[in-house]
Motif scaffolding. Structure first.
Motif, mmCIF file in Angstrom:
data_model
loop_
_atom_site.group_PDB
_atom_site.id
_atom_site.type_symbol
_atom_site.label_atom_id
_atom_site.label_comp_id
_atom_site.label_asym_id
_atom_site.label_seq_id
_atom_site.Cartn_x
_atom_site.Cartn_y
_atom_site.Cartn_z
ATOM 1 N N PHE A 1 -88.223 -83.404 -13.278
ATOM 2 C CA PHE A 1 -87.227 -83.061 -12.456
ATOM 3 C C PHE A 1 -85.935 -83.687 -11.427
ATOM 4 C CE2 PHE A 1 -90.633 -85.997 -10.477
ATOM 5 C CZ PHE A 1 -90.152 -86.037 -9.297
ATOM 6 N N ASN A 2 -85.461 -83.497 -11.547
ATOM 7 C CA ASN A 2 -84.174 -83.990 -10.233
ATOM 8 C C ASN A 2 -84.317 -83.760 -8.801
ATOM 9 O OD1 ASN A 2 -83.104 -85.210 -12.286
ATOM 10 N ND2 ASN A 2 -82.282 -83.424 -13.016
ATOM 11 N N LEU A 3 -83.662 -84.371 -8.301
ATOM 12 C CA LEU A 3 -83.573 -83.885 -6.200
ATOM 13 C C LEU A 3 -82.272 -83.702 -6.051
ATOM 14 C CD1 LEU A 3 -85.533 -87.775 -6.047
ATOM 15 C CD2 LEU A 3 -86.663 -85.209 -5.619
ATOM 16 N N LYS A 4 -82.257 -82.711 -5.138
ATOM 17 C CA LYS A 4 -81.201 -82.109 -4.712
ATOM 18 C C LYS A 4 -80.775 -84.048 -3.291
ATOM 19 C CE LYS A 4 -81.899 -77.249 -4.372
ATOM 20 N NZ LYS A 4 -81.604 -76.749 -4.006
ATOM 21 N N LYS A 5 -79.814 -84.190 -4.003
ATOM 22 C CA LYS A 5 -78.883 -85.577 -3.361
ATOM 23 C C LYS A 5 -78.724 -84.745 -1.246
ATOM 24 C CE LYS A 5 -76.855 -87.887 -6.813
ATOM 25 N NZ LYS A 5 -75.427 -88.612 -7.340
ATOM 26 N N ASP A 6 -78.065 -84.042 -1.902
ATOM 27 C CA ASP A 6 -77.447 -83.888 0.082
ATOM 28 C C ASP A 6 -78.252 -83.017 0.499
ATOM 29 O OD1 ASP A 6 -74.716 -83.670 -0.789
ATOM 30 O OD2 ASP A 6 -74.848 -81.641 -2.187
ATOM 31 N N ASN A 7 -80.157 -82.999 -0.206
ATOM 32 C CA ASN A 7 -80.952 -82.588 0.787
ATOM 33 C C ASN A 7 -81.584 -83.806 0.902
ATOM 34 O OD1 ASN A 7 -80.016 -79.855 -0.690
ATOM 35 N ND2 ASN A 7 -81.372 -79.620 0.864
ATOM 36 N N LEU A 8 -81.540 -85.051 0.427
ATOM 37 C CA LEU A 8 -82.149 -85.736 0.314
ATOM 38 C C LEU A 8 -82.287 -86.630 2.707
ATOM 39 C CD1 LEU A 8 -81.854 -87.498 -2.111
ATOM 40 C CD2 LEU A 8 -84.050 -85.815 -1.764
ATOM 41 N N HIS A 9 -83.582 -87.510 2.869
ATOM 42 C CA HIS A 9 -83.372 -88.035 4.172
ATOM 43 C C HIS A 9 -84.086 -89.341 3.672
ATOM 44 C CE1 HIS A 9 -83.557 -83.395 6.039
ATOM 45 N NE2 HIS A 9 -83.694 -83.931 4.938
ATOM 46 N N PHE A 10 -83.229 -89.778 4.880
ATOM 47 C CA PHE A 10 -83.411 -91.817 4.863
ATOM 48 C C PHE A 10 -83.913 -92.250 6.700
ATOM 49 C CE2 PHE A 10 -80.418 -90.204 1.288
ATOM 50 C CZ PHE A 10 -81.361 -91.435 0.505
ATOM 51 N N PHE A 11 -85.222 -92.802 6.448
ATOM 52 C CA PHE A 11 -85.354 -93.059 7.353
ATOM 53 C C PHE A 11 -85.856 -94.531 8.055
ATOM 54 C CE2 PHE A 11 -86.539 -88.603 6.424
ATOM 55 C CZ PHE A 11 -86.605 -88.210 8.116
ATOM 56 N N ASP A 12 -86.250 -95.549 8.638
ATOM 57 C CA ASP A 12 -86.254 -96.931 9.012
ATOM 58 C C ASP A 12 -87.621 -97.120 8.710
ATOM 59 O OD1 ASP A 12 -87.665 -99.367 10.206
ATOM 60 O OD2 ASP A 12 -85.100 -99.279 10.295
ATOM 61 N N ALA A 13 -88.306 -97.608 7.188
ATOM 62 C CA ALA A 13 -89.292 -97.652 7.357
ATOM 63 C C ALA A 13 -90.267 -98.051 8.406
ATOM 64 C CB ALA A 13 -89.626 -98.938 6.348
ATOM 65 N N GLU A 14 -89.777 -99.112 9.370
ATOM 66 C CA GLU A 14 -90.491 -99.948 11.059
ATOM 67 C C GLU A 14 -90.729 -98.425 11.761
ATOM 68 O OE1 GLU A 14 -89.584 -103.585 11.661
ATOM 69 O OE2 GLU A 14 -89.716 -104.449 9.137
ATOM 70 N N THR A 15 -89.579 -98.333 11.946
ATOM 71 C CA THR A 15 -89.749 -97.362 13.197
ATOM 72 C C THR A 15 -89.587 -96.154 12.744
ATOM 73 O OG1 THR A 15 -87.583 -96.772 13.534
ATOM 74 C CG2 THR A 15 -88.108 -98.903 14.195
ATOM 75 N N GLY A 16 -89.328 -95.083 11.438
ATOM 76 C CA GLY A 16 -89.814 -93.454 11.005
ATOM 77 C C GLY A 16 -88.216 -93.637 12.374
ATOM 78 N N ARG A 17 -87.039 -93.613 12.534
ATOM 79 C CA ARG A 17 -86.658 -93.033 12.834
ATOM 80 C C ARG A 17 -85.049 -93.504 11.804
ATOM 81 N NH1 ARG A 17 -86.458 -90.866 17.493
ATOM 82 N NH2 ARG A 17 -83.909 -90.726 17.364
ATOM 83 N N ARG A 18 -84.854 -91.687 11.772
ATOM 84 C CA ARG A 18 -83.324 -91.084 10.901
ATOM 85 C C ARG A 18 -82.270 -92.359 10.669
ATOM 86 N NH1 ARG A 18 -82.521 -86.489 8.648
ATOM 87 N NH2 ARG A 18 -80.110 -86.651 8.267
#
Length: 161
Positions: A141-158
């Motif tokens: 499988f592949n991932l749609k790059k434009d639909n990925l979300h990145f969050f801080d591992a400690e706080t969970g904030r975007r």
């Protein structure tokens, strides 16, 4: 559905926005996991660089650039952790997929199927039209790059990338 939605956790506001903003730009992992069915998948990742300065993402074993959309910049440090958020519709199954998973189960919902696979020590949910997936089957499988979300591992904030 309302024009605006207020997402609360334990009486504290997590995000106020339109339904589109809440779904497509969640403020944190709580909001991302709360809105949507099935919920967003989360993969805890670690940014690494090799001796040649190339960036990779563990446990996925891919160059960071394969996840990160062009035109967006980020200042990452080796060893820094982040949480990758992937909605089920951002997973595209196909024989030339960059990633490999193993089917755990497939649920028939009438108009479509929701499948769960094992990937990088996580259970990942995605949509499929395939009737041929069976538990234990390997898939690419592949991932749609434009639909990925990145969050801080400690706080969970975007992360504002």
């Amino acid at each position: 559905m309302a024009d605006k939605i207020l997402v609360l956790k334990n009486g504290h506001m997590r995000q106020l926005g339109t339904p589109d903003e809440i779904y497509n730009s969640p403020a944190d992992t709580f909001v991302a996991g709360f809105v949507g069915a099935p919920k967003m998948n989360f993969i805890t990742c670690n940014y690494q660089t090799d001796s040649l300065g190339r960036s990779t993402v563990a446990p996925m074993g891919v160059p960071f650039e394969s996840l990160y959309p062009k035109g967006r910049s980020a200042a990452w440090r080796a060893g820094e952790s982040f949480v990758l958020g992937v909605r089920p519709e951002a997973i595209i199954v196909g024989p030339l997929g960059e990633f490999k998973g193993r089917i755990k189960e497939v649920e028939f919902l009438g108009d479509r199927r929701v499948a769960t696979m094992f990937f990088a020590d996580n259970e990942i949910t995605f949509y499929t039209d395939s009737k041929s997936f069976k538990p234990g089957a390997d898939i690419n499988f592949n991932l749609k790059k434009d639909n990925l979300h990145f969050f801080d591992a400690e706080t969970g904030r975007r992360l504002g990338l």
